[in-house]
Design an enzyme around this catalytic site. Structure first.
Site, PDB file in Angstrom:
ATOM      1  CG  PHE A  58      50.625 -75.413  65.708  1.00 51.49           C
ATOM      2  CD1 PHE A  58      49.643 -76.193  65.138  1.00 51.49           C
ATOM      3  CD2 PHE A  58      50.255 -74.184  66.255  1.00 51.49           C
ATOM      4  CE1 PHE A  58      48.318 -75.769  65.101  1.00 51.49           C
ATOM      5  CE2 PHE A  58      48.940 -73.751  66.224  1.00 51.49           C
ATOM      6  CZ  PHE A  58      47.964 -74.541  65.646  1.00 51.49           C
ATOM      7  CG  HIS A  89      49.619 -81.993  70.840  1.00 52.40           C
ATOM      8  ND1 HIS A  89      48.847 -80.889  71.099  1.00 52.40           N
ATOM      9  CD2 HIS A  89      50.874 -81.537  70.670  1.00 52.40           C
ATOM     10  CE1 HIS A  89      49.607 -79.808  71.092  1.00 52.40           C
ATOM     11  NE2 HIS A  89      50.847 -80.172  70.823  1.00 52.40           N
TER      12      HIS A  89
HETATM   13  N1  INI Z   1      55.851 -80.227  67.255  1.00 53.19           N
HETATM   14  C1  INI Z   1      56.561 -80.856  66.309  1.00 53.19           C
HETATM   15  O1  INI Z   1      57.232 -80.190  65.496  1.00 53.19           O
HETATM   16  N2  INI Z   1      56.539 -82.212  66.236  1.00 53.19           N
HETATM   17  C2  INI Z   1      55.798 -82.975  67.104  1.00 53.19           C
HETATM   18  O2  INI Z   1      55.855 -84.227  66.983  1.00 53.19           O
HETATM   19  C3  INI Z   1      55.038 -82.329  68.105  1.00 53.19           C
HETATM   20  N3  INI Z   1      54.249 -83.107  69.023  1.00 53.19           N
HETATM   21  O3  INI Z   1      54.167 -84.340  68.882  1.00 53.19           O
HETATM   22  O4  INI Z   1      53.659 -82.581  69.978  1.00 53.19           O
HETATM   23  C4  INI Z   1      55.088 -80.916  68.163  1.00 53.19           C
HETATM   24  N4  INI Z   1      54.387 -80.242  69.100  1.00 53.19           N
HETATM   25  C5  INI Z   1      54.633 -78.839  69.402  1.00 53.19           C
HETATM   26  C6  INI Z   1      53.875 -77.897  68.484  1.00 53.19           C
HETATM   27  O5  INI Z   1      54.456 -77.855  67.205  1.00 53.19           O
HETATM   28  C7  INI Z   1      53.897 -76.471  69.038  1.00 53.19           C
HETATM   29  O6  INI Z   1      55.231 -76.050  69.187  1.00 53.19           O
HETATM   30  C8  INI Z   1      53.174 -76.322  70.386  1.00 53.19           C
HETATM   31  O7  INI Z   1      51.881 -76.884  70.340  1.00 53.19           O
HETATM   32  C9  INI Z   1      53.055 -74.835  70.782  1.00 53.19           C
HETATM   33  O8  INI Z   1      52.262 -74.109  69.835  1.00 53.19           O
END
Ligand code: INI
Length: 156
Positions: A58, A89
């Site tokens: 993200f 999520h």
């Molecule tokens: N981030 C990932 O890169 N892969 C994932 O599978 C994932 N899941 O499944 O939650 C994930 N979550 C974290 C996200 O990218 C952010 O770092 C977080 O929401 C903070 O902004």
């Protein structure tokens, strides 16, 4: 015969930025190795590769934007793995990163390569990061050099 524009894979004078997510680190590390192998195969100089590690997929679009705004890089490559879990999520992270990455590319005119695996489970991610279906990171490295070659034709 028609005129055809096609990218080449000569990366000897290219500068490449890579943004890689630390989340699902074993997968991301294999994707990064694949990308670096591809860039080496394209003769990209190690000195011309800059890697930024961010916490999750993200977070990738913002740092891609910051690098794109520097106008130092011919192409950016985004690497990570979003693996579907028990909650919604996944959908927000997967679509947020995909839409964000696409926006950075279209807003800045710099190719930004989407090397984020979006899979239902860990095994599918393993299979695509150096397993039985190849390495998406390697493919993205080749795509990056081809796209920087094509894009450069429109910058003159
Ligand atoms: N981030 C990932 O890169 N892969 C994932 O599978 C994932 N899941 O499944 O939650 C994930 N979550 C974290 C996200 O990218 C952010 O770092 C977080 O929401 C903070 O902004």
């Amino acid at each position: 015969m028609s005129n055809i524009l096609q990218g080449d894979i000569d990366g000897s004078d290219r500068k490449v930025g890579i943004i890689v997510s630390e989340f699902n680190e074993a997968i991301s590390t294999n994707l990064l190795s694949g990308t670096l192998n591809a860039l080496n195969d394209c003769n990209v100089n190690e000195k011309n590769i800059f890697i930024v590690k961010v916490p999750g997929a993200f977070e990738i679009p913002l740092i891609a934007l910051q690098l794109a705004k520097k106008k130092e890089y011919d192409v950016l490559i985004c690497l990570g793995a979003v693996i579907r879990g028990e909650t919604g999520h996944y959908d927000f992270v997967a679509s947020g990163s995909a839409l964000g990455i696409s926006k950075v590319s279209l807003d800045t005119g710099i190719p930004v390569i989407f090397g984020i695996l979006t899979t239902d489970n860990l095994q599918q991610a393993i299979d695509r990061s150096g397993g039985k279906y190849g390495n998406k990171g390697y493919d993205c490295g080749i795509t990056a050099i081809k796209m920087s070659s094509i894009n450069s034709k429109f910058l003159k």
